[in-house]
Write a protein that holds these residues in place. Sequence first.
Motif, PDB file in Angstrom:
ATOM      1  N   ASP A  61       0.785  -1.226   0.000  1.00 38.32           N
ATOM      2  CA  ASP A  61       0.000   0.000   0.000  1.00 38.32           C
ATOM      3  C   ASP A  61       0.820   1.282   0.000  1.00 38.32           C
ATOM      4  N   ASN A  62       2.126   1.212   0.077  1.00 38.24           N
ATOM      5  CA  ASN A  62       2.878   2.460   0.201  1.00 38.24           C
ATOM      6  C   ASN A  62       3.568   2.854  -1.097  1.00 38.24           C
ATOM      7  N   ILE A  63       3.907   4.114  -1.158  1.00 38.77           N
ATOM      8  CA  ILE A  63       4.515   4.701  -2.350  1.00 38.77           C
ATOM      9  C   ILE A  63       5.866   4.059  -2.675  1.00 38.77           C
ATOM     10  N   LEU A  64       6.598   3.617  -1.648  1.00 36.20           N
ATOM     11  CA  LEU A  64       7.908   3.009  -1.896  1.00 36.20           C
ATOM     12  C   LEU A  64       7.767   1.723  -2.696  1.00 36.20           C
ATOM     13  N   ASN A  65       6.715   0.974  -2.429  1.00 30.46           N
ATOM     14  CA  ASN A  65       6.474  -0.238  -3.210  1.00 30.46           C
ATOM     15  C   ASN A  65       5.968   0.114  -4.606  1.00 30.46           C
ATOM     16  N   GLN A  66       5.073   1.068  -4.669  1.00 31.03           N
ATOM     17  CA  GLN A  66       4.499   1.454  -5.960  1.00 31.03           C
ATOM     18  C   GLN A  66       5.565   1.949  -6.930  1.00 31.03           C
ATOM     19  N   SER A  74      14.720  -1.165   2.459  1.00 26.69           N
ATOM     20  CA  SER A  74      13.725  -1.466   3.490  1.00 26.69           C
ATOM     21  C   SER A  74      13.557  -0.221   4.340  1.00 26.69           C
ATOM     22  N   VAL A  75      12.506  -0.219   5.157  1.00 28.24           N
ATOM     23  CA  VAL A  75      12.311   0.833   6.151  1.00 28.24           C
ATOM     24  C   VAL A  75      11.963   0.109   7.446  1.00 28.24           C
ATOM     25  N   LYS A 102      22.695  17.715   0.003  1.00 31.16           N
ATOM     26  CA  LYS A 102      21.490  18.472  -0.339  1.00 31.16           C
ATOM     27  C   LYS A 102      20.319  17.891   0.443  1.00 31.16           C
ATOM     28  N   PRO A 103      19.321  18.714   0.726  1.00 33.20           N
ATOM     29  CA  PRO A 103      18.148  18.228   1.460  1.00 33.20           C
ATOM     30  C   PRO A 103      17.464  17.092   0.698  1.00 33.20           C
ATOM     31  N   ILE A 104      16.789  16.238   1.428  1.00 25.13           N
ATOM     32  CA  ILE A 104      16.165  15.067   0.816  1.00 25.13           C
ATOM     33  C   ILE A 104      15.169  15.450  -0.271  1.00 25.13           C
ATOM     34  N   GLU A 105      14.479  16.597  -0.098  1.00 19.60           N
ATOM     35  CA  GLU A 105      13.527  17.030  -1.123  1.00 19.60           C
ATOM     36  C   GLU A 105      14.233  17.239  -2.459  1.00 19.60           C
ATOM     37  N   GLU A 106      15.417  17.841  -2.412  1.00 20.23           N
ATOM     38  CA  GLU A 106      16.202  18.088  -3.621  1.00 20.23           C
ATOM     39  C   GLU A 106      16.831  16.790  -4.134  1.00 20.23           C
ATOM     40  N   PHE A 107      17.287  15.943  -3.207  1.00 20.33           N
ATOM     41  CA  PHE A 107      17.892  14.674  -3.584  1.00 20.33           C
ATOM     42  C   PHE A 107      16.910  13.821  -4.382  1.00 20.33           C
ATOM     43  N   LEU A 108      15.632  13.838  -3.985  1.00 15.76           N
ATOM     44  CA  LEU A 108      14.629  13.042  -4.689  1.00 15.76           C
ATOM     45  C   LEU A 108      14.330  13.590  -6.085  1.00 15.76           C
ATOM     46  N   GLU A 129       3.959  12.290  -5.560  1.00 19.00           N
ATOM     47  CA  GLU A 129       4.699  11.093  -5.143  1.00 19.00           C
ATOM     48  C   GLU A 129       5.855  11.470  -4.227  1.00 19.00           C
ATOM     49  N   ARG A 130       6.550  12.551  -4.562  1.00 21.32           N
ATOM     50  CA  ARG A 130       7.666  13.005  -3.728  1.00 21.32           C
ATOM     51  C   ARG A 130       7.158  13.374  -2.335  1.00 21.32           C
ATOM     52  N   LYS A 131       6.006  14.017  -2.257  1.00 18.01           N
ATOM     53  CA  LYS A 131       5.412  14.368  -0.962  1.00 18.01           C
ATOM     54  C   LYS A 131       5.075  13.112  -0.175  1.00 18.01           C
ATOM     55  N   GLN A 132       4.528  12.098  -0.845  1.00 16.12           N
ATOM     56  CA  GLN A 132       4.208  10.843  -0.171  1.00 16.12           C
ATOM     57  C   GLN A 132       5.467  10.164   0.373  1.00 16.12           C
ATOM     58  N   VAL A 133       6.532  10.149  -0.434  1.00 14.88           N
ATOM     59  CA  VAL A 133       7.800   9.558   0.007  1.00 14.88           C
ATOM     60  C   VAL A 133       8.333  10.318   1.215  1.00 14.88           C
ATOM     61  N   LEU A 134       8.334  11.640   1.135  1.00 15.05           N
ATOM     62  CA  LEU A 134       8.831  12.463   2.241  1.00 15.05           C
ATOM     63  C   LEU A 134       8.020  12.243   3.511  1.00 15.05           C
ATOM     64  N   ASP A 135       6.697  12.177   3.386  1.00 15.13           N
ATOM     65  CA  ASP A 135       5.843  11.934   4.544  1.00 15.13           C
ATOM     66  C   ASP A 135       6.166  10.593   5.185  1.00 15.13           C
TER      67      ASP A 135
END
Length: 144
Positions: A61-66, A74-75, A102-108, A129-135
């Motif tokens: 169900d999570n964005i990392l899998n999608q 892993s997390v 660089k901040p993770i937002e920029e790294f992604l 998607e980036r927002k979902q990953v960051l959350d």
Amino acid sequence: MQKAIISFVIFALLGFGLGYLVFGVIMGDSSKQPQVGQTETNDEATTKEENAAATSSANEDNILNQKGCLGCHSVEALNIKGGAVGPDLSQAFVNVEGKHGKPIEEFLKEPTSAVMSGVISKSPLTDDERKQVLDLLKQASEAK
């Protein structure tokens, strides 16, 4: 000198080829895991089945899998199982800037690592998607 250049080219091609094979296998169907037989009591089996179902649900169900991230990462802080090739992402939200400059937002958006640059360029994240990953990664960093 020419032998050194030829050797470098050969090893570079082998390295890229091996990387392609590894990512092809890992990013393929990671749901097919070998099964190991064990003798357990009913209580242990029920608990393990519940944990496996929760982990399976969390993984699906999570964005990392999608987006295929769990092929390598892993997390553990969120009990999200994935591959072991890449680092655990439990503290990525707070550690990426120190590690990658660089901040993770920029790294992604534009990763500084060669592997992640290739991955992100093939499958870039949308803003949502980036927002979902960051959350998710922020939640993981607060869980541990």
